[in-house]
Design an enzyme around this catalytic site. Structure first.
Site, PDB file in Angstrom:
ATOM      1  N   ALA A  83      45.205  45.675  32.603  1.00 27.74           N
ATOM      2  CA  ALA A  83      43.981  44.916  32.369  1.00 27.74           C
ATOM      3  C   ALA A  83      43.131  44.783  33.631  1.00 27.74           C
ATOM      4  O   ALA A  83      41.976  44.349  33.559  1.00 27.74           O
ATOM      5  CB  ALA A  83      44.316  43.527  31.834  1.00 27.74           C
ATOM      6  N   ASN A  84      43.685  45.155  34.782  1.00 25.28           N
ATOM      7  CA  ASN A  84      42.958  44.973  36.037  1.00 25.28           C
ATOM      8  C   ASN A  84      41.743  45.896  36.152  1.00 25.28           C
ATOM      9  O   ASN A  84      41.774  47.041  35.690  1.00 25.28           O
ATOM     10  CB  ASN A  84      43.886  45.227  37.235  1.00 25.28           C
ATOM     11  CG  ASN A  84      44.619  43.969  37.662  1.00 25.28           C
ATOM     12  OD1 ASN A  84      44.155  42.866  37.403  1.00 25.28           O
ATOM     13  ND2 ASN A  84      45.760  44.133  38.306  1.00 25.28           N
ATOM     14  N   HIS A  85      40.680  45.398  36.768  1.00 26.56           N
ATOM     15  CA  HIS A  85      39.475  46.170  37.077  1.00 26.56           C
ATOM     16  C   HIS A  85      39.179  46.030  38.564  1.00 26.56           C
ATOM     17  O   HIS A  85      39.595  45.066  39.203  1.00 26.56           O
ATOM     18  CB  HIS A  85      38.275  45.636  36.281  1.00 26.56           C
ATOM     19  CG  HIS A  85      38.362  45.880  34.805  1.00 26.56           C
ATOM     20  ND1 HIS A  85      37.329  46.429  34.089  1.00 26.56           N
ATOM     21  CD2 HIS A  85      39.350  45.652  33.906  1.00 26.56           C
ATOM     22  CE1 HIS A  85      37.658  46.523  32.814  1.00 26.56           C
ATOM     23  NE2 HIS A  85      38.895  46.042  32.682  1.00 26.56           N
ATOM     24  N   ARG A  86      38.439  46.980  39.091  1.00 22.44           N
ATOM     25  CA  ARG A  86      37.988  46.852  40.488  1.00 22.44           C
ATOM     26  C   ARG A  86      37.033  45.669  40.613  1.00 22.44           C
ATOM     27  O   ARG A  86      36.191  45.434  39.742  1.00 22.44           O
ATOM     28  CB  ARG A  86      37.271  48.120  40.933  1.00 22.44           C
ATOM     29  CG  ARG A  86      38.171  49.301  41.190  1.00 22.44           C
ATOM     30  CD  ARG A  86      37.359  50.444  41.803  1.00 22.44           C
ATOM     31  NE  ARG A  86      37.037  50.164  43.194  1.00 22.44           N
ATOM     32  CZ  ARG A  86      37.502  50.886  44.227  1.00 22.44           C
ATOM     33  NH1 ARG A  86      38.305  51.912  44.005  1.00 22.44           N
ATOM     34  NH2 ARG A  86      37.174  50.595  45.456  1.00 22.44           N
ATOM     35  N   THR A  92      32.329  45.928  37.753  1.00 24.03           N
ATOM     36  CA  THR A  92      33.745  45.943  37.403  1.00 24.03           C
ATOM     37  C   THR A  92      34.021  46.892  36.243  1.00 24.03           C
ATOM     38  O   THR A  92      35.180  47.036  35.835  1.00 24.03           O
ATOM     39  CB  THR A  92      34.215  44.528  36.990  1.00 24.03           C
ATOM     40  OG1 THR A  92      33.458  44.107  35.838  1.00 24.03           O
ATOM     41  CG2 THR A  92      34.026  43.537  38.134  1.00 24.03           C
TER      42      THR A  92
END
Length: 218
Positions: A83-86, A92
């Site tokens: 689920a992580n984004h930059r 994002t």
């Protein structure tokens, strides 16, 4: 007197009249999810869809590990590291995952923060709609309040609630928690657990210690 018979940890529906309840160990197929015996999930819609509806963004390689004798209320969800984004640039949005020429920039999605495996101890109770964020470690005997969003580790026998979840209190003193962890009733043989169900559910710490199998015994 009839012989004591342990419950069967291999059946999918331990309560045949309640198909909303499933044991997770015989249900789960993913090699990235490990569940101990007798941990169950309750959902009136489709509890058998646990791996896809309740374990989200699980693209690997981190694992979800759930111990024995855990109770998961309806809507409990585990958010995994996928689920992580930059967050270090202006946007994002994960452009490379959408395809086309954008896919040439997939390197921008590597090396995202990863807290590792999500690990749940034994005998943990999750209230309705609780959410566990990536990489969280939840201790043995903990209680996760309904609707809680667990963003950080939970101590053994801790009770947490809220968004983000905060420690409300611990169920036992520090000394008694140490005694309970030493007893580790969830590791007792099934026959011994069956013999002492009442003590496990309603006894004191001393009662549980007295009921523990003797070294080298059952």
């Amino acid at each position: 007197m009839n012989p004591l018979v342990p419950a069967d940890p291999t059946v999918l529906h331990p309560m045949p009249e309640q198909p909303r309840v499933v044991l997770l160990r015989p249900l789960v197929k993913s090699p990235l999810i490990e569940v101990g015996e007798f941990s169950y999930y309750d959902d009136p819609d489709d509890p058998t869809a646990f791996e896809t509806r309740n374990v989200l963004y699980h693209y690997g390689p981190e694992r979800l590990v759930i111990g024995r004798f855990c109770a998961l209320g309806t809507g409990v969800r585990f958010i995994m590291n996928g689920a992580n984004h930059r967050m270090d640039g202006p946007s994002t949005f994960p452009f490379p995952t959408m395809g086309g020429s954008w896919a040439q920039h997939f390197d921008l999605l590597t090396g995202l923060p990863n807290r590792g495996d999500t690990v749940v101890g034994n005998d943990v109770w999750f209230g309705y709609g609780a959410t566990v964020m990536p990489g969280v470690k939840i201790g043995h005997g903990a209680i996760i309040g309904a609707g809680a969003v667990v963003t950080s580790d939970v101590p053994d026998y801790g009770i947490v609630g809220g968004n983000p979840a905060r420690l409300i209190r611990t169920r036992y003193s520090e000394a008694d928690v140490a005694r309970l962890l030493k007893v580790a009733w969830w590791d007792w043989p099934a026959g011994h657990i069956t013999e002492h169900v009442r003590t496990i559910m309603s006894g004191s710490v001393a009662d549980l210690e007295a009921a523990a199998p003797q070294q080298g015994g059952e």
